[in-house]
Design a protein around this motif. Structure first.
Motif, PDB file in Angstrom:
ATOM      1  N   UNK A 124      16.323  38.743   1.417  1.00 14.18           N
ATOM      2  CA  UNK A 124      17.551  38.342   1.866  1.00 14.18           C
ATOM      3  C   UNK A 124      17.658  36.672   1.420  1.00 14.18           C
ATOM      4  N   UNK A 125      18.274  36.159   0.629  1.00 15.28           N
ATOM      5  CA  UNK A 125      18.361  34.856   0.387  1.00 15.28           C
ATOM      6  C   UNK A 125      19.578  34.377   1.048  1.00 15.28           C
ATOM      7  N   UNK A 126      19.111  33.182   1.898  1.00 12.67           N
ATOM      8  CA  UNK A 126      20.093  32.627   2.739  1.00 12.67           C
ATOM      9  C   UNK A 126      20.343  31.076   2.378  1.00 12.67           C
ATOM     10  N   UNK A 127      21.669  30.747   1.912  1.00 13.89           N
ATOM     11  CA  UNK A 127      21.883  29.422   1.452  1.00 13.89           C
ATOM     12  C   UNK A 127      22.662  28.658   2.475  1.00 13.89           C
ATOM     13  N   UNK A 128      22.229  27.314   2.634  1.00 10.57           N
ATOM     14  CA  UNK A 128      22.898  26.575   3.678  1.00 10.57           C
ATOM     15  C   UNK A 128      22.373  25.066   3.583  1.00 10.57           C
ATOM     16  N   UNK A 129      22.771  24.261   4.361  1.00 11.33           N
ATOM     17  CA  UNK A 129      22.172  22.994   4.585  1.00 11.33           C
ATOM     18  C   UNK A 129      20.965  22.889   4.986  1.00 11.33           C
ATOM     19  N   UNK A 130      19.941  21.842   4.903  1.00  8.58           N
ATOM     20  CA  UNK A 130      18.841  21.684   5.345  1.00  8.58           C
ATOM     21  C   UNK A 130      18.730  21.701   6.811  1.00  8.58           C
ATOM     22  N   UNK A 131      19.549  21.000   7.515  1.00  8.86           N
ATOM     23  CA  UNK A 131      19.389  20.928   8.971  1.00  8.86           C
ATOM     24  C   UNK A 131      19.962  22.360   9.707  1.00  8.86           C
ATOM     25  N   UNK A 132      20.856  23.295   9.081  1.00 12.80           N
ATOM     26  CA  UNK A 132      21.244  24.536   9.475  1.00 12.80           C
ATOM     27  C   UNK A 132      20.020  25.439   9.383  1.00 12.80           C
ATOM     28  N   UNK A 133      19.261  25.392   8.278  1.00 18.52           N
ATOM     29  CA  UNK A 133      18.166  26.139   7.782  1.00 18.52           C
ATOM     30  C   UNK A 133      17.211  25.788   8.810  1.00 18.52           C
ATOM     31  N   UNK A 134      16.824  24.786   9.207  1.00 19.88           N
ATOM     32  CA  UNK A 134      15.811  24.144   9.967  1.00 19.88           C
ATOM     33  C   UNK A 134      16.200  24.941  11.454  1.00 19.88           C
ATOM     34  N   UNK A 135      17.387  24.720  11.646  1.00 20.45           N
ATOM     35  CA  UNK A 135      17.817  25.465  13.262  1.00 20.45           C
ATOM     36  C   UNK A 135      17.379  26.756  13.055  1.00 20.45           C
ATOM     37  N   UNK A 136      17.763  27.542  11.996  1.00 22.13           N
ATOM     38  CA  UNK A 136      17.626  29.080  11.813  1.00 22.13           C
ATOM     39  C   UNK A 136      15.963  29.452  11.646  1.00 22.13           C
ATOM     40  N   UNK A 137      15.258  28.564  11.106  1.00 19.55           N
ATOM     41  CA  UNK A 137      13.914  28.609  10.987  1.00 19.55           C
ATOM     42  C   UNK A 137      13.118  28.749  12.533  1.00 19.55           C
ATOM     43  N   UNK A 138      13.562  27.656  13.214  1.00 20.85           N
ATOM     44  CA  UNK A 138      12.912  27.515  14.508  1.00 20.85           C
ATOM     45  C   UNK A 138      13.444  28.755  15.553  1.00 20.85           C
ATOM     46  N   UNK A 139      14.392  29.358  15.395  1.00 21.78           N
ATOM     47  CA  UNK A 139      15.096  30.515  16.085  1.00 21.78           C
ATOM     48  C   UNK A 139      14.453  31.629  15.615  1.00 21.78           C
ATOM     49  N   UNK A 140      13.597  31.565  14.595  1.00 22.67           N
ATOM     50  CA  UNK A 140      12.910  32.894  13.985  1.00 22.67           C
ATOM     51  C   UNK A 140      13.663  33.640  13.028  1.00 22.67           C
TER      52      UNK A 140
END
Length: 292
Positions: A124-140
């Motif tokens: 599943x490819x998710x495209x967004x801004x860096x800060x949004x992706x880092x927040x999503x990554x931090x939430x697992x």
């Protein structure tokens, strides 16, 4: 009856995609001499010259161009058969996050190659801004993410360091106008850097497009109504790096960082991370093309 060998066809496709024997050998985990031997064997079987070796770089002959489409289909079909019949263990889903502006040209090739090896695994490819992706990554919420950042971080792996370049329309003149007309995303990490660089040299600017749509930005810039900034080598084919001759400020370098590879929970995640690494390390940065 002459039979084509999938191994030689795979080498041929790899050379065509990477632009040379050296890079193809690295991708295939073979020696250069082994790849060259396979190409020679393929030419002998067909009785045709497939590669033009007269220049500094390898190019396909007319026969080679014709074979390439068939070779891709044959290799893909072979991998699909092997994958569906024998790769029962690898199933599931991986979430890969990538900033909008570095999806091309690397990520489509990554997804294609990964699917050939693991057809039962959905990416599943998710495209967004860096800060949004880092927040999503931090939430697992993402297994792997790529980011564009101005520095290396201790919890990531830097895949590439590239200049941030001014981008405009082919043969455009918007970059000469003052105030300089800008088109950027509201949350684009490049935007503060660009504005600071312009302010530091006293160039007036006007943010004429502020949006969350990359298509809107690309359309505005390609119409020569504004300029933008992108990492060198990631600009769309319908836009150009601006050869401004020093009249616009230098924007420095940008890091492309990978998060999650050190915490890979499975072999398939590590395989995807490996393809991402290889793809970003092998992208040839195009030569500067004038935009005015």
């Amino acid at each position: 009856m002459r039979n084509l060998d999938i191994t030689t066809l795979r080498s041929f496709v790899a050379v065509a995609d990477s632009g040379g024997v050296t890079r193809a050998a690295g991708f295939l985990h073979l020696t250069q001499s082994a790849v060259s031997m396979q190409l020679k064997r393929l030419e002998e079987v067909l009785g045709l010259q497939l590669l033009d070796r007269s220049g500094r770089t390898i190019a396909l002959t007319a026969s080679g161009e014709q074979l390439l489409a068939y070779a891709r289909r044959m290799v893909a079909l072979n991998d699909e058969v092997i994958g569906r019949l024998t790769d029962q263990a690898f199933e599931g889903e991986i979430v890969l996050g990538v900033p909008h502006d570095i999806v091309y040209p690397a990520i489509p090739r990554v997804l294609q190659r990964f699917n050939a090896s693991f057809p039962r695994v959905r990416v599943q490819l998710v495209t967004s801004y860096t800060r949004t992706l880092k927040a999503q990554y931090a939430r697992g919420e993402c297994d792997l993410i790529l980011t564009t950042e101005v520095e290396r971080t201790t919890d990531s792996e830097t895949l590439a360091e590239r200049p941030l370049c001014w981008i405009g329309a082919p043969d455009g003149s918007a970059w000469r106008q003052r105030p300089l007309r800008l088109a950027f995303g509201r949350f684009c990490t490049f935007r503060p850097r660009v504005i600071a660089a312009l302010d530091s040299v006293g160039i007036p600017w006007d943010m004429v497009v502020e949006t969350e749509s990359d298509r809107t930005i690309e359309a505005t810039v390609s119409a020569d109504l504004a300029v933008n900034a992108m990492i060198e080598g990631t600009e769309p084919v319908h836009l150009r790096q601006i050869d401004h001759g020093g009249t616009l400020p230098n924007l420095g370098a940008q890091m492309i960082n990978l998060y999650g590879a050190d915490k890979a929970r499975s072999q398939i995640v590590e395989n995807l991370a490996g393809l991402v690494r290889k793809s970003f390390s092998s992208i040839a940065v195009p030569s500067l093309q004038a935009a005015g």
